[in-house]
Motif scaffolding. Structure first.
Motif, PDB file in Angstrom:
ATOM      1  N   HIS A 173      42.629  63.454  55.111  1.00  0.00           N
ATOM      2  CA  HIS A 173      41.446  64.059  55.711  1.00  0.00           C
ATOM      3  C   HIS A 173      41.879  65.268  56.561  1.00  0.00           C
ATOM      4  CE1 HIS A 173      39.974  60.072  54.668  1.00  0.00           C
ATOM      5  NE2 HIS A 173      38.743  60.493  54.875  1.00  0.00           N
ATOM      6  N   ASN A 174      40.940  66.085  56.915  1.00  0.00           N
ATOM      7  CA  ASN A 174      41.222  67.240  57.766  1.00  0.00           C
ATOM      8  C   ASN A 174      41.245  66.765  59.223  1.00  0.00           C
ATOM      9  OD1 ASN A 174      41.573  69.803  58.772  1.00  0.00           O
ATOM     10  ND2 ASN A 174      39.415  70.367  58.578  1.00  0.00           N
ATOM     11  N   LEU A 175      42.423  66.399  59.695  1.00  0.00           N
ATOM     12  CA  LEU A 175      42.568  65.798  61.023  1.00  0.00           C
ATOM     13  C   LEU A 175      43.439  66.647  61.923  1.00  0.00           C
ATOM     14  CD1 LEU A 175      43.358  62.075  60.135  1.00  0.00           C
ATOM     15  CD2 LEU A 175      41.132  63.071  60.651  1.00  0.00           C
ATOM     16  N   ARG A 176      43.255  66.418  63.215  1.00  0.00           N
ATOM     17  CA  ARG A 176      44.181  66.979  64.197  1.00  0.00           C
ATOM     18  C   ARG A 176      44.931  65.861  64.921  1.00  0.00           C
ATOM     19  NH1 ARG A 176      39.134  67.388  66.376  1.00  0.00           N
ATOM     20  NH2 ARG A 176      38.850  66.397  68.410  1.00  0.00           N
ATOM     21  N   ARG A 177      44.495  64.595  64.684  1.00  0.00           N
ATOM     22  CA  ARG A 177      45.103  63.495  65.435  1.00  0.00           C
ATOM     23  C   ARG A 177      44.883  62.164  64.738  1.00  0.00           C
ATOM     24  NH1 ARG A 177      42.553  60.483  70.130  1.00  0.00           N
ATOM     25  NH2 ARG A 177      44.251  59.716  71.394  1.00  0.00           N
ATOM     26  N   VAL A 178      45.936  61.332  64.720  1.00  0.00           N
ATOM     27  CA  VAL A 178      45.854  59.933  64.294  1.00  0.00           C
ATOM     28  C   VAL A 178      46.377  59.118  65.470  1.00  0.00           C
ATOM     29  CG1 VAL A 178      46.656  58.184  62.659  1.00  0.00           C
ATOM     30  CG2 VAL A 178      46.226  60.519  61.865  1.00  0.00           C
ATOM     31  N   TRP A 179      45.665  58.054  65.817  1.00  0.00           N
ATOM     32  CA  TRP A 179      46.110  57.272  66.969  1.00  0.00           C
ATOM     33  C   TRP A 179      45.908  55.784  66.749  1.00  0.00           C
ATOM     34  CZ3 TRP A 179      43.007  54.653  70.697  1.00  0.00           C
ATOM     35  CH2 TRP A 179      41.627  54.790  70.529  1.00  0.00           C
ATOM     36  N   VAL A 180      46.587  55.015  67.584  1.00  0.00           N
ATOM     37  CA  VAL A 180      46.585  53.557  67.499  1.00  0.00           C
ATOM     38  C   VAL A 180      46.877  53.018  68.890  1.00  0.00           C
ATOM     39  CG1 VAL A 180      49.076  53.440  66.942  1.00  0.00           C
ATOM     40  CG2 VAL A 180      47.551  51.604  66.155  1.00  0.00           C
ATOM     41  N   HIS A 181      46.496  51.792  69.135  1.00  0.00           N
ATOM     42  CA  HIS A 181      46.947  51.155  70.368  1.00  0.00           C
ATOM     43  C   HIS A 181      47.477  49.762  70.049  1.00  0.00           C
ATOM     44  CE1 HIS A 181      42.797  49.507  70.395  1.00  0.00           C
ATOM     45  NE2 HIS A 181      43.353  48.484  71.003  1.00  0.00           N
TER      46      HIS A 181
END
Length: 197
Positions: free
Chosen positions: A140-148
């Motif tokens: 996808h056109n993303l600027r960020r992937v995150w997780v906790h």
């Protein structure tokens, strides 16, 4: 609220975890898949019983409880929402891993739930699942992937995420009712987190 230095009491019947948030802002270097006969299947419109069973088998030992406490209506609204994608890791025809991606916030993807069943820990299955997760997210056109993750999760979780290309950016304390005291989780779940009534 800022917690003071030193010890802070957690009321009886509650649990407290240190939550670490991690992110990546560009696709990481691709890591090779470990050897193994795994595959990934996308689950469109997942049945609630199926989802709850897999959620329990993957997360019960780590005190995953938020989705277990939801009503059918609440759970269906989340897992069937536009922008939510749910996948399972398939091993010998059995669903043995859960991957839930949330694309609802433009330009971002949260790995909401990520994990494999206990028998697959240490086999490379999680590495395979993470490789697929990152491929899917960054397609996808993303600027960020995150997780906790938190201190109830597997002790190697933070290091695994860091090896995958995530960097820590925030830490919080989460306090909640102990799910083993209200029947949400079995009394003997998560032996690494003692029950205090």
């Amino acid at each position: 609220m800022i917690l003071p230095d030193g010890y802070s009491d957690v009321p009886a019947g509650k649990i407290a975890a240190v939550v670490t948030h991690l992110e990546m802002t560009a696709p990481p270097a691709r890591r090779d898949d470990p050897p193994g006969a795994w595959s990934l299947a996308k689950i469109d419109a997942p049945a609630l019983d199926w989802y709850r069973d897999l959620f329990r088998r993957v997360g019960e030992e780590w005190l995953w409880f938020s989705r277990a406490r939801m009503t059918d209506t609440e759970l269906a609204a989340i897992i069937n929402a536009p922008g939510i994608e749910i996948y399972t890791l398939v091993v010998d025809g059995r669903d043995e891993g859960l991957l839930e991606l949330d694309f609802r916030e433009p330009g971002q993807c949260e790995l909401v739930y990520f994990g494999v069943t206990a028998g697959l820990i240490g086999t490379g299955a999680a590495r395979f699942l993470m490789n697929r997760a990152l491929d899917l997210a960054w397609s996808h056109n993303l600027r960020r992937v995150w997780v906790h993750t938190c201190t109830f999760d597997h002790p190697a979780a933070v290091a695994f995420y860091q090896r995958s290309g995530f960097r820590p950016f925030r830490r919080q304390i989460e306090i909640a009712d102990d799910p083993r005291l209200d029947g949400t989780a079995p009394r003997d779940a998560a032996k690494h987190v003692p029950v205090i009534e």
